[in-house]
Design an enzyme around this catalytic site. Structure first.
Site, short mmCIF file in Angstrom:
data_model
loop_
_atom_site.label_atom_id
_atom_site.label_comp_id
_atom_site.label_asym_id
_atom_site.label_seq_id
_atom_site.Cartn_x
_atom_site.Cartn_y
_atom_site.Cartn_z
N PHE A 136 39.98 47.76 31.69
CA PHE A 136 39.73 46.44 31.11
C PHE A 136 38.39 45.95 31.62
N GLY A 144 31.11 37.18 37.46
CA GLY A 144 32.44 37.51 38.00
C GLY A 144 33.42 36.38 37.74
N ARG A 251 48.13 38.27 36.32
CA ARG A 251 48.25 37.41 37.51
C ARG A 251 49.72 37.17 37.83
N ILE A 345 51.79 42.51 65.69
CA ILE A 345 53.07 42.86 66.33
C ILE A 345 53.10 44.34 66.70
N GLU A 371 41.27 39.20 39.64
CA GLU A 371 42.15 38.38 38.79
C GLU A 371 41.97 36.89 39.10
N THR A 373 39.56 34.54 42.05
CA THR A 373 39.59 34.47 43.52
C THR A 373 40.51 33.33 43.98
P1 TGC Z 1 37.19 27.24 30.08
O1 TGC Z 1 36.21 26.42 29.32
O2 TGC Z 1 38.10 26.58 31.05
O3 TGC Z 1 38.12 28.05 29.06
C1 TGC Z 1 37.59 28.79 27.98
C2 TGC Z 1 38.71 28.96 26.95
O4 TGC Z 1 39.77 29.74 27.54
C3 TGC Z 1 40.98 28.97 27.56
N1 TGC Z 1 41.68 29.32 28.80
C4 TGC Z 1 42.74 30.12 28.84
N2 TGC Z 1 43.42 30.74 27.86
C5 TGC Z 1 44.46 31.51 28.22
N3 TGC Z 1 44.79 31.70 29.51
C6 TGC Z 1 44.14 31.11 30.52
N4 TGC Z 1 44.47 31.34 31.80
C7 TGC Z 1 43.04 30.27 30.20
N5 TGC Z 1 42.15 29.55 30.95
C8 TGC Z 1 41.32 28.96 30.05
C9 TGC Z 1 40.54 27.54 27.48
O5 TGC Z 1 41.55 26.71 26.93
C10 TGC Z 1 39.35 27.64 26.56
O6 TGC Z 1 39.82 27.80 25.23
P2 TGC Z 1 38.97 27.19 23.99
O7 TGC Z 1 39.80 27.51 22.81
O8 TGC Z 1 38.85 25.72 24.29
O9 TGC Z 1 37.64 27.90 24.01
O10 TGC Z 1 36.38 28.43 30.73
P3 TGC Z 1 35.38 28.42 31.95
O11 TGC Z 1 34.16 29.18 31.52
O12 TGC Z 1 35.19 27.05 32.51
O13 TGC Z 1 36.13 29.33 33.05
C11 TGC Z 1 37.35 28.95 33.55
C12 TGC Z 1 37.80 29.89 34.70
C13 TGC Z 1 36.84 29.82 35.85
C14 TGC Z 1 39.15 29.38 35.16
C15 TGC Z 1 37.98 31.31 34.20
O14 TGC Z 1 36.88 31.81 33.60
C16 TGC Z 1 38.52 32.25 35.24
O15 TGC Z 1 39.72 32.40 35.33
N6 TGC Z 1 37.64 32.96 36.07
C17 TGC Z 1 38.09 34.02 36.95
C18 TGC Z 1 37.70 35.35 36.34
C19 TGC Z 1 38.74 36.38 36.53
O16 TGC Z 1 39.89 36.13 36.84
N7 TGC Z 1 38.37 37.63 36.29
C20 TGC Z 1 39.29 38.69 36.36
C21 TGC Z 1 38.68 39.97 35.81
S1 TGC Z 1 39.89 41.22 35.48
C22 TGC Z 1 40.39 41.72 36.99
O17 TGC Z 1 40.07 41.22 38.02
C23 TGC Z 1 41.31 42.86 36.97
S2 TGC Z 1 41.80 43.43 38.50
C24 TGC Z 1 43.04 44.33 37.92
C25 TGC Z 1 43.79 45.05 38.92
O18 TGC Z 1 43.28 46.07 39.42
O19 TGC Z 1 44.99 44.66 39.15
P1 FAD Z 2 31.77 35.74 42.50
O1 FAD Z 2 32.22 35.15 41.21
O2 FAD Z 2 30.32 35.98 42.70
O3 FAD Z 2 32.30 34.80 43.68
C1 FAD Z 2 31.81 34.88 45.00
C2 FAD Z 2 32.41 33.72 45.80
O4 FAD Z 2 32.03 32.47 45.20
C3 FAD Z 2 33.93 33.75 45.78
O5 FAD Z 2 34.43 33.38 47.05
C4 FAD Z 2 34.31 32.70 44.75
O6 FAD Z 2 35.59 32.11 45.00
C5 FAD Z 2 33.18 31.70 44.94
N1 FAD Z 2 32.95 30.90 43.72
C6 FAD Z 2 32.53 31.33 42.50
N2 FAD Z 2 32.47 30.31 41.63
C7 FAD Z 2 32.85 29.21 42.30
C8 FAD Z 2 33.02 27.82 41.94
N3 FAD Z 2 32.80 27.38 40.69
N4 FAD Z 2 33.45 26.96 42.90
C9 FAD Z 2 33.71 27.40 44.16
N5 FAD Z 2 33.57 28.69 44.57
C10 FAD Z 2 33.16 29.57 43.64
N6 FAD Z 2 37.23 43.00 36.86
C11 FAD Z 2 37.52 43.45 35.60
O7 FAD Z 2 37.03 42.92 34.61
N7 FAD Z 2 38.36 44.52 35.43
C12 FAD Z 2 38.93 45.16 36.47
O8 FAD Z 2 39.71 46.12 36.27
C13 FAD Z 2 38.64 44.73 37.80
N8 FAD Z 2 39.12 45.41 38.88
C14 FAD Z 2 38.69 45.08 40.14
C15 FAD Z 2 39.03 45.88 41.23
C16 FAD Z 2 38.56 45.58 42.51
C17 FAD Z 2 38.89 46.48 43.65
C18 FAD Z 2 37.76 44.42 42.70
C19 FAD Z 2 37.26 44.06 44.07
C20 FAD Z 2 37.43 43.62 41.64
C21 FAD Z 2 37.86 43.94 40.34
N9 FAD Z 2 37.45 43.19 39.23
C22 FAD Z 2 37.76 43.61 37.95
C23 FAD Z 2 36.49 42.11 39.39
C24 FAD Z 2 37.08 40.81 39.93
O9 FAD Z 2 37.84 40.15 38.95
C25 FAD Z 2 35.95 39.95 40.46
O10 FAD Z 2 35.48 40.56 41.64
C26 FAD Z 2 36.36 38.52 40.70
O11 FAD Z 2 36.68 37.86 39.50
C27 FAD Z 2 35.28 37.72 41.46
O12 FAD Z 2 34.02 37.92 40.89
P2 FAD Z 2 32.77 38.32 41.85
O13 FAD Z 2 33.18 39.47 42.67
O14 FAD Z 2 31.58 38.48 40.97
O15 FAD Z 2 32.58 37.09 42.81
#
Ligand code: TGC
Ligand code: FAD
Length: 392
Positions: A136, A144, A251, A345, A371, A373
């Site tokens: 993904f 990020g 999540r 421990i 997923e 932070t």
């Molecule tokens: P924002 O303006 O709040 O929202 C944009 C549009 O998205 C909608 N929305 C959602 N829809 C479904 N589920 C949710 N959880 C949603 N959160 C927001 C929202 O209603 C809006 O819709 P529309 O129709 O009005 O356009 O967006 P923003 O740019 O301010 O960002 C919000 C924020 C920071 C919460 C979001 O971008 C976020 O969650 N950032 C964290 C990024 C993240 O989690 N990345 C994960 C990458 S994948 C990964 O890490 C896989 S690891 C997998 C593994 O190995 O297990």
């Molecule tokens: P950044 O976004 O640069 O954040 C750095 C620091 O700043 C963090 O402490 C964060 O909390 C803080 N920060 C950022 N914005 C704000 C704010 N607005 N206010 C306050 N603090 C803030 N992604 C995928 O798409 N697919 C995957 O399969 C996937 N797998 C992963 C596997 C591993 C092992 C790891 C480590 C990551 C993976 N990720 C994946 C990416 C992951 O989702 C990102 O690392 C994560 O979303 C954080 O992004 P970043 O690392 O760029 O940190």
């Protein structure tokens, strides 16, 4: 590594709330982890290698698409069963759970929810059986926490799309057959595309030197003028909400998975504390160690109840994204704190690969980051309760 003597803590008799099906699914996953994960995982983590031979077993316990309908090869289970499977797998290793989370919630889910019937028929059965593995691509080198800023893009070339850009930190990327990739069209609107290994200009270099999630393969997705057939666009949802909807499902699974890692650390520490003699008695008899263990079981019990209630809400389609964020944040934080206490421990033994705790502790550093932070999930709760956006 020591033999796996794991006994699951259930302080509030949560089992009484589970159906027979929940328990069957959970016990099958638990047995599989004991038999096929525990004996090998430390070695693979030490070597920083994903154990590919476990893919069939993951498919057999229903870890690939637990809640995807059976007509597409999924297990057709409810959300609590899905959570229990994630809990058991992460009890073994967070990296193995990552592989399952990505396959189910981040690859199968978007194809099922946002794809065409042809895409569902083509990809889902192969992903459910593990014949094909998926990744993904949302995160980019410069985007990020704010994926909405992504620069990966595609252009409409008439008979195909031309995809350019790069994704970083992608679980399963080095061996994936297909990748669900999020990219902007010429109007700047985010859409999902299914990219297949073998498409010219698509490469997946592995990321090395990780001290966390070492048994999971992580890498990049690089697109240099990749010609993607138009049939590979996911047509039924666009905008940032599309990938974020997948994250809700992943999540939720992590909220359960983290409990598994915490249970393993607690169970290991409890057994060790009862056996380890210092100053003439088991260290479990000392108040300081009892405080640690008592607080651990309290936090695990609270996390179990949180996850169970969230599962009920998910089954009723009532769980909000903010509720999911709260559970992911709380339960991963709970697990990482328990891992740190549990390691203490065990004293010096706690830092070795003889026990699983240090591996869990290091893995959880990724889980608390990916997923969304720990900070981002707090801000999601903050926004939900105040109505004020502190992200930007
Ligand atoms: P924002 O303006 O709040 O929202 C944009 C549009 O998205 C909608 N929305 C959602 N829809 C479904 N589920 C949710 N959880 C949603 N959160 C927001 C929202 O209603 C809006 O819709 P529309 O129709 O009005 O356009 O967006 P923003 O740019 O301010 O960002 C919000 C924020 C920071 C919460 C979001 O971008 C976020 O969650 N950032 C964290 C990024 C993240 O989690 N990345 C994960 C990458 S994948 C990964 O890490 C896989 S690891 C997998 C593994 O190995 O297990
Ligand atoms: P950044 O976004 O640069 O954040 C750095 C620091 O700043 C963090 O402490 C964060 O909390 C803080 N920060 C950022 N914005 C704000 C704010 N607005 N206010 C306050 N603090 C803030 N992604 C995928 O798409 N697919 C995957 O399969 C996937 N797998 C992963 C596997 C591993 C092992 C790891 C480590 C990551 C993976 N990720 C994946 C990416 C992951 O989702 C990102 O690392 C994560 O979303 C954080 O992004 P970043 O690392 O760029 O940190």
């Amino acid at each position: 590594m020591k033999p796996d003597l794991f006994e699951a803590p259930d302080y509030y008799n949560l089992d009484d709330l589970l159906t027979e099906e929940h328990k069957l699914v959970r016990d099958a996953a638990r047995e599989w982890v004991k038999r096929d994960i525990s004996p090998i995982i430390e070695d693979y983590a030490q070597r920083a290698e994903f154990p590919k031979q476990i893919i069939n077993g993951l498919a057999e316990i229903g870890a690939f698409g637990p809640y995807i309908p059976e007509e597409y090869g999924g297990a057709g289970l409810d959300q609590i069963s899905y959570g229990l499977i994630m809990q058991e797998i992460e009890r073994g290793d967070s990296g193995v759970r990552s592989t399952a989370s990505v396959q189910s919630s981040l690859v199968m889910y978007p194809i099922w929810k946002y794809g065409t019937e042809e895409q569902r028929q083509k990809y889902l059965p192969k992903l459910a059986s593990g014949e094909w593995m998926g990744s993904f691509g949302l995160t980019e080198p410069d985007h990020g926490s704010n994926p909405g800023g992504m620069t990966t893009n595609y252009k409409d070339m008439g008979d195909h799309y031309l995809l350019n850009g790069a994704k970083l930190w992608i679980s399963n990327s080095p061996f994936c057959n297909v990748a669900v990739v999020w990219a902007k069209n010429e109007e700047g609107r985010i859409n999902g595309l299914i990219v297949e290994r073998g498409m010219e200009g698509f490469s997946t270099p592995e990321t090395h030197n990780k001290w966390s999630l070492r048994a999971s393969a992580t890498g990049e997705l690089i697109f240099q003028d990749v010609k993607v057939p138009k049939a590979n666009l996911l047509p039924n949802k666009s905008g940032l909400g599309a990938p974020l909807g997948c994250l809700d499902s992943a999540r939720y699974g992590i909220a359960w998975g983290a409990i598994g890692a915490a249970m393993d650390c607690y169970d290991t520490a409890l057994r060790y504390a009862k056996e380890r003699i210092q100053f003439g008695k088991p260290i479990a008899a000392f108040q300081l160690q009892q405080k640690k263990l008592a607080e651990m079981i309290t936090e695990i019990t609270k996390a179990q109840l949180l996850a169970f209630r969230l599962g009920q809400l998910k089954n009723e389609n009532k769980a909000t994204s903010a509720q999911i964020s709260m559970a992911k944040r709380n339960n991963v934080d709970m697990a990482i704190k328990i891992a740190r206490e549990a390691r203490q421990i065990l004293g010096g033994m706690g830092i070795t690969g003889e026990y699983s705790i240090m591996r869990h502790m290091m893995n959880l550093e990724s889980v608390i980051t990916y997923e969304g932070t720990h900070d981002i999930h707090l801000l999601i709760t903050g926004l939900d309760i105040t109505g004020l956006n502190a992200f930007k």
